[in-house]
Design a protein around this motif. Sequence first.
Motif, PDB file in Angstrom:
ATOM      1  N   ILE A 257       0.866  -1.179   0.000  1.00 54.52           N
ATOM      2  CA  ILE A 257       0.000   0.000   0.000  1.00 54.52           C
ATOM      3  C   ILE A 257       0.901   1.226   0.000  1.00 54.52           C
ATOM      4  O   ILE A 257       1.719   1.399   0.907  1.00 54.52           O
ATOM      5  CB  ILE A 257      -0.937   0.020   1.225  1.00 54.52           C
ATOM      6  N   VAL A 258       0.719   2.059  -1.028  1.00 55.59           N
ATOM      7  CA  VAL A 258       1.581   3.219  -1.228  1.00 55.59           C
ATOM      8  C   VAL A 258       0.722   4.474  -1.365  1.00 55.59           C
ATOM      9  O   VAL A 258      -0.318   4.450  -2.027  1.00 55.59           O
ATOM     10  CB  VAL A 258       2.432   3.043  -2.507  1.00 55.59           C
ATOM     11  N   THR A 259       1.161   5.562  -0.732  1.00 53.39           N
ATOM     12  CA  THR A 259       0.533   6.871  -0.908  1.00 53.39           C
ATOM     13  C   THR A 259       1.579   7.795  -1.534  1.00 53.39           C
ATOM     14  O   THR A 259       2.753   7.421  -1.625  1.00 53.39           O
ATOM     15  CB  THR A 259       0.072   7.469   0.439  1.00 53.39           C
TER      16      THR A 259
ATOM     17  N   ASP B 113       3.012  10.069  -0.159  1.00 51.77           N
ATOM     18  CA  ASP B 113       3.972  10.422   0.888  1.00 51.77           C
ATOM     19  C   ASP B 113       4.857   9.285   1.361  1.00 51.77           C
ATOM     20  O   ASP B 113       5.982   9.510   1.795  1.00 51.77           O
ATOM     21  CB  ASP B 113       3.236  10.976   2.115  1.00 51.77           C
ATOM     22  N   LYS B 114       4.321   8.043   1.318  1.00 51.59           N
ATOM     23  CA  LYS B 114       5.095   6.962   1.934  1.00 51.59           C
ATOM     24  C   LYS B 114       4.595   5.582   1.531  1.00 51.59           C
ATOM     25  O   LYS B 114       3.503   5.421   0.987  1.00 51.59           O
ATOM     26  CB  LYS B 114       5.036   7.083   3.453  1.00 51.59           C
ATOM     27  N   LEU B 115       5.409   4.609   1.870  1.00 50.16           N
ATOM     28  CA  LEU B 115       5.021   3.208   1.781  1.00 50.16           C
ATOM     29  C   LEU B 115       4.340   2.878   3.106  1.00 50.16           C
ATOM     30  O   LEU B 115       4.968   2.923   4.163  1.00 50.16           O
ATOM     31  CB  LEU B 115       6.254   2.325   1.575  1.00 50.16           C
ATOM     32  N   VAL B 116       3.058   2.582   3.064  1.00 48.80           N
ATOM     33  CA  VAL B 116       2.286   2.328   4.279  1.00 48.80           C
ATOM     34  C   VAL B 116       2.439   0.885   4.740  1.00 48.80           C
ATOM     35  O   VAL B 116       2.520   0.606   5.931  1.00 48.80           O
ATOM     36  CB  VAL B 116       0.792   2.665   4.047  1.00 48.80           C
ATOM     37  N   LEU B 117       2.519  -0.036   3.784  1.00 48.28           N
ATOM     38  CA  LEU B 117       2.540  -1.454   4.133  1.00 48.28           C
ATOM     39  C   LEU B 117       3.189  -2.254   3.015  1.00 48.28           C
ATOM     40  O   LEU B 117       2.969  -1.969   1.834  1.00 48.28           O
ATOM     41  CB  LEU B 117       1.093  -1.935   4.325  1.00 48.28           C
ATOM     42  N   SER B 118       3.965  -3.242   3.390  1.00 46.47           N
ATOM     43  CA  SER B 118       4.541  -4.185   2.435  1.00 46.47           C
ATOM     44  C   SER B 118       4.696  -5.510   3.175  1.00 46.47           C
ATOM     45  O   SER B 118       5.627  -5.667   3.962  1.00 46.47           O
ATOM     46  CB  SER B 118       5.891  -3.674   1.922  1.00 46.47           C
ATOM     47  N   GLU B 119       3.748  -6.436   2.942  1.00 45.88           N
ATOM     48  CA  GLU B 119       3.724  -7.692   3.703  1.00 45.88           C
ATOM     49  C   GLU B 119       3.212  -8.849   2.860  1.00 45.88           C
ATOM     50  O   GLU B 119       2.448  -8.651   1.924  1.00 45.88           O
ATOM     51  CB  GLU B 119       2.791  -7.567   4.916  1.00 45.88           C
TER      52      GLU B 119
ATOM     53  N   LYS C 227       0.522 -10.414  -6.501  1.00 49.78           N
ATOM     54  CA  LYS C 227       0.805  -9.205  -5.737  1.00 49.78           C
ATOM     55  C   LYS C 227      -0.380  -8.257  -5.862  1.00 49.78           C
ATOM     56  O   LYS C 227      -0.951  -8.113  -6.941  1.00 49.78           O
ATOM     57  CB  LYS C 227       2.068  -8.529  -6.281  1.00 49.78           C
ATOM     58  N   VAL C 228      -0.744  -7.622  -4.748  1.00 45.85           N
ATOM     59  CA  VAL C 228      -1.769  -6.583  -4.750  1.00 45.85           C
ATOM     60  C   VAL C 228      -1.052  -5.274  -4.441  1.00 45.85           C
ATOM     61  O   VAL C 228      -0.447  -5.126  -3.376  1.00 45.85           O
ATOM     62  CB  VAL C 228      -2.867  -6.843  -3.696  1.00 45.85           C
ATOM     63  N   THR C 229      -1.101  -4.356  -5.385  1.00 45.15           N
ATOM     64  CA  THR C 229      -0.495  -3.044  -5.194  1.00 45.15           C
ATOM     65  C   THR C 229      -1.615  -2.025  -5.099  1.00 45.15           C
ATOM     66  O   THR C 229      -2.438  -1.911  -6.006  1.00 45.15           O
ATOM     67  CB  THR C 229       0.431  -2.677  -6.372  1.00 45.15           C
ATOM     68  N   VAL C 230      -1.644  -1.299  -3.983  1.00 47.07           N
ATOM     69  CA  VAL C 230      -2.653  -0.271  -3.768  1.00 47.07           C
ATOM     70  C   VAL C 230      -1.961   1.086  -3.834  1.00 47.07           C
ATOM     71  O   VAL C 230      -1.013   1.343  -3.084  1.00 47.07           O
ATOM     72  CB  VAL C 230      -3.354  -0.449  -2.400  1.00 47.07           C
ATOM     73  N   LEU C 231      -2.419   1.915  -4.750  1.00 46.75           N
ATOM     74  CA  LEU C 231      -1.950   3.295  -4.853  1.00 46.75           C
ATOM     75  C   LEU C 231      -3.103   4.157  -4.361  1.00 46.75           C
ATOM     76  O   LEU C 231      -4.111   4.298  -5.049  1.00 46.75           O
ATOM     77  CB  LEU C 231      -1.597   3.636  -6.301  1.00 46.75           C
ATOM     78  N   ALA C 232      -2.970   4.685  -3.147  1.00 46.65           N
ATOM     79  CA  ALA C 232      -4.069   5.410  -2.513  1.00 46.65           C
ATOM     80  C   ALA C 232      -3.715   6.875  -2.307  1.00 46.65           C
ATOM     81  O   ALA C 232      -2.547   7.221  -2.108  1.00 46.65           O
ATOM     82  CB  ALA C 232      -4.396   4.778  -1.161  1.00 46.65           C
ATOM     83  N   GLU C 233      -4.741   7.716  -2.352  1.00 42.17           N
ATOM     84  CA  GLU C 233      -4.536   9.136  -2.069  1.00 42.17           C
ATOM     85  C   GLU C 233      -4.040   9.310  -0.643  1.00 42.17           C
ATOM     86  O   GLU C 233      -3.158  10.112  -0.371  1.00 42.17           O
ATOM     87  CB  GLU C 233      -5.837   9.895  -2.294  1.00 42.17           C
ATOM     88  N   SER C 234      -4.636   8.557   0.276  1.00 43.13           N
ATOM     89  CA  SER C 234      -4.145   8.498   1.651  1.00 43.13           C
ATOM     90  C   SER C 234      -4.505   7.134   2.211  1.00 43.13           C
ATOM     91  O   SER C 234      -5.448   6.492   1.756  1.00 43.13           O
ATOM     92  CB  SER C 234      -4.729   9.624   2.518  1.00 43.13           C
ATOM     93  N   ALA C 235      -3.732   6.683   3.180  1.00 43.34           N
ATOM     94  CA  ALA C 235      -3.967   5.386   3.811  1.00 43.34           C
ATOM     95  C   ALA C 235      -3.358   5.406   5.203  1.00 43.34           C
ATOM     96  O   ALA C 235      -2.292   5.990   5.409  1.00 43.34           O
ATOM     97  CB  ALA C 235      -3.347   4.263   2.980  1.00 43.34           C
ATOM     98  N   GLU C 236      -4.064   4.784   6.144  1.00 47.27           N
ATOM     99  CA  GLU C 236      -3.575   4.704   7.521  1.00 47.27           C
ATOM    100  C   GLU C 236      -3.933   3.350   8.098  1.00 47.27           C
ATOM    101  O   GLU C 236      -5.071   2.904   7.970  1.00 47.27           O
ATOM    102  CB  GLU C 236      -4.235   5.770   8.403  1.00 47.27           C
ATOM    103  N   ARG C 237      -2.969   2.721   8.744  1.00 48.82           N
ATOM    104  CA  ARG C 237      -3.267   1.496   9.478  1.00 48.82           C
ATOM    105  C   ARG C 237      -4.213   1.853  10.622  1.00 48.82           C
ATOM    106  O   ARG C 237      -4.147   2.950  11.172  1.00 48.82           O
ATOM    107  CB  ARG C 237      -1.999   0.896  10.066  1.00 48.82           C
ATOM    108  N   ALA C 238      -5.067   0.924  10.995  1.00 50.46           N
ATOM    109  CA  ALA C 238      -6.051   1.185  12.048  1.00 50.46           C
ATOM    110  C   ALA C 238      -5.388   1.698  13.317  1.00 50.46           C
ATOM    111  O   ALA C 238      -5.856   2.660  13.933  1.00 50.46           O
ATOM    112  CB  ALA C 238      -6.861  -0.074  12.342  1.00 50.46           C
ATOM    113  N   GLU C 239      -4.285   1.087  13.694  1.00 52.68           N
ATOM    114  CA  GLU C 239      -3.628   1.472  14.949  1.00 52.68           C
ATOM    115  C   GLU C 239      -2.981   2.859  14.884  1.00 52.68           C
ATOM    116  O   GLU C 239      -2.651   3.441  15.913  1.00 52.68           O
ATOM    117  CB  GLU C 239      -2.595   0.420  15.374  1.00 52.68           C
ATOM    118  N   ASP C 240      -2.826   3.406  13.675  1.00 55.94           N
ATOM    119  CA  ASP C 240      -2.228   4.736  13.520  1.00 55.94           C
ATOM    120  C   ASP C 240      -3.265   5.857  13.441  1.00 55.94           C
ATOM    121  O   ASP C 240      -2.908   7.033  13.418  1.00 55.94           O
ATOM    122  CB  ASP C 240      -1.357   4.782  12.262  1.00 55.94           C
TER     123      ASP C 240
END
Length: 134
Positions: free
Chosen positions: A9-11, A13-19, A75-88
Amino acid sequence: MEKSLHLEIVTPDKLVLSEQVDYVGAPGFEGEFGVLPSHIPFLSALAIGSLYYKANGKTHHVFVSGGFAEVSDNKVTVLAESAERAEDIDIDRARKAKDRAEQRLAQIKEKVDHARAQAALQRALARMRVRGNA
């Protein structure tokens, strides 16, 4: 057949997740869709909402605000305007954003402002739902 797939998951601004994950469920623009290992390739627009994935027997949630998901080569690649993990997610900030959006909606005179306020409200509510799943 593969037993897992890679989720990224990429925004802007950053790489949010890679798992490595076992399953991905995402809020497609036409409705929710799910991806298991060895899924056929496709591309989908994303709606505002909760993307979730399963890894090691646990379900994890990520808020996404629009964008695209591409499934290809296990592979699932998500290009999102914004993304946040629930805990964040800052739940107080999300509640304040919800309140501001509701106030703007009550006072709107122009359709353009109404659409922006409605989108802000959807984002705030989605963040609150995702955080509630953490």
